[in-house]
Design a protein around this motif. Structure first.
Motif, mmCIF file in Angstrom:
data_model
loop_
_atom_site.group_PDB
_atom_site.id
_atom_site.type_symbol
_atom_site.label_atom_id
_atom_site.label_comp_id
_atom_site.label_asym_id
_atom_site.label_seq_id
_atom_site.Cartn_x
_atom_site.Cartn_y
_atom_site.Cartn_z
ATOM 1 N N ARG A 276 0.823 -1.225 0.000
ATOM 2 C CA ARG A 276 0.000 0.000 0.000
ATOM 3 C C ARG A 276 0.853 1.270 0.000
ATOM 4 N NH1 ARG A 276 -3.738 -2.574 4.305
ATOM 5 N NH2 ARG A 276 -2.457 -1.315 5.644
ATOM 6 N N SER A 277 2.054 1.209 -0.553
ATOM 7 C CA SER A 277 2.899 2.412 -0.641
ATOM 8 C C SER A 277 2.210 3.461 -1.506
ATOM 9 C CB SER A 277 4.264 2.067 -1.221
ATOM 10 O OG SER A 277 5.001 1.273 -0.336
ATOM 11 N N HIS A 278 2.178 4.681 -0.983
ATOM 12 C CA HIS A 278 1.467 5.783 -1.634
ATOM 13 C C HIS A 278 2.342 7.036 -1.533
ATOM 14 C CE1 HIS A 278 -2.386 7.602 -2.979
ATOM 15 N NE2 HIS A 278 -1.838 8.698 -2.462
ATOM 16 N N ARG B 61 2.403 11.314 -2.209
ATOM 17 C CA ARG B 61 1.662 12.551 -2.473
ATOM 18 C C ARG B 61 2.655 13.709 -2.434
ATOM 19 N NH1 ARG B 61 -1.531 12.350 1.532
ATOM 20 N NH2 ARG B 61 -0.652 13.996 2.815
ATOM 21 N N ASP C 36 -0.527 12.087 -6.495
ATOM 22 C CA ASP C 36 -1.235 11.524 -5.352
ATOM 23 C C ASP C 36 -1.687 10.140 -5.793
ATOM 24 O OD1 ASP C 36 -2.687 10.949 -3.090
ATOM 25 O OD2 ASP C 36 -3.988 12.714 -3.208
ATOM 26 N N ASP C 37 -0.776 9.141 -5.680
ATOM 27 C CA ASP C 37 -1.043 7.853 -6.299
ATOM 28 C C ASP C 37 -0.294 6.727 -5.591
ATOM 29 O OD1 ASP C 37 -2.167 6.141 -8.187
ATOM 30 O OD2 ASP C 37 -1.491 7.342 -9.873
ATOM 31 N N ALA C 38 -0.745 5.516 -5.841
ATOM 32 C CA ALA C 38 -0.041 4.330 -5.356
ATOM 33 C C ALA C 38 1.305 4.238 -6.069
ATOM 34 C CB ALA C 38 -0.867 3.086 -5.630
ATOM 35 N N ASP D 255 2.196 3.912 3.902
ATOM 36 C CA ASP D 255 1.927 2.514 3.584
ATOM 37 C C ASP D 255 1.349 1.856 4.829
ATOM 38 O OD1 ASP D 255 4.087 1.635 5.256
ATOM 39 O OD2 ASP D 255 5.474 1.721 3.568
#
Length: 137
Positions: free
Chosen positions: A18-20, A22, A47-49, A70
């Motif tokens: 779930r690394s994100h 922004r 702003d995304d995975a 994450d």
């Protein structure tokens, strides 16, 4: 004798399920065939995975803050620098978010100062800062 210099940090982070990422920017440098910055184009923030990103780019107009989240941690990276390099290799277990003072390969740019390098005479200084605020979930 005056010398051109550039500053930056090159941290890398574990890429998890779930690394994100922004961050606010206003332009990116698209690479040429040699993977060097060749053309500046408008770019809205990201702003995304991380898994959805395919980046190896320098970004201009960075706000000075990037948020990485994450399932294990929440991290806020801050710097007084105005450019950011983001590298998200799809085949690696990491990604990089790197505050820098200059566009990659700025020393070979037609105008290295416009590309972010600073020219220092003997005795002069240039400073930059980076802070990582980390919270473990």
């Amino acid at each position: 004798v005056a010398q051109p210099i550039g500053l930056g940090w090159h941290p890398y982070f574990p890429k998890r399920a779930r690394s994100h990422l922004r961050m606010a920017v206003n332009a990116r440098w698209d690479p040429d065939a040699m993977q060097l910055p060749a053309r500046r184009v408008a770019q809205q923030g990201i702003d995304d995975a991380v898994d959805a990103l395919r980046l190896d780019h320098c970004f201009d107009g960075w706000s000075g803050e990037a948020c990485l989240d994450d399932e294990v941690l929440s991290l806020r990276l801050r710097s007084n620098l105005t450019r950011l390099v983001v590298y998200t290799p799809p085949d690696k277990a990491y990604y990089c978010v790197e505050p820098v003072s200059h566009v990659s390969d700025a020393i070979h740019a037609p105008d290295p100062v416009a590309a972010g390098l600073c020219v220092l005479s003997p005795g002069e200084r240039c400073e930059a800062s980076m802070t990582l605020d980390i919270a473990v979930r």
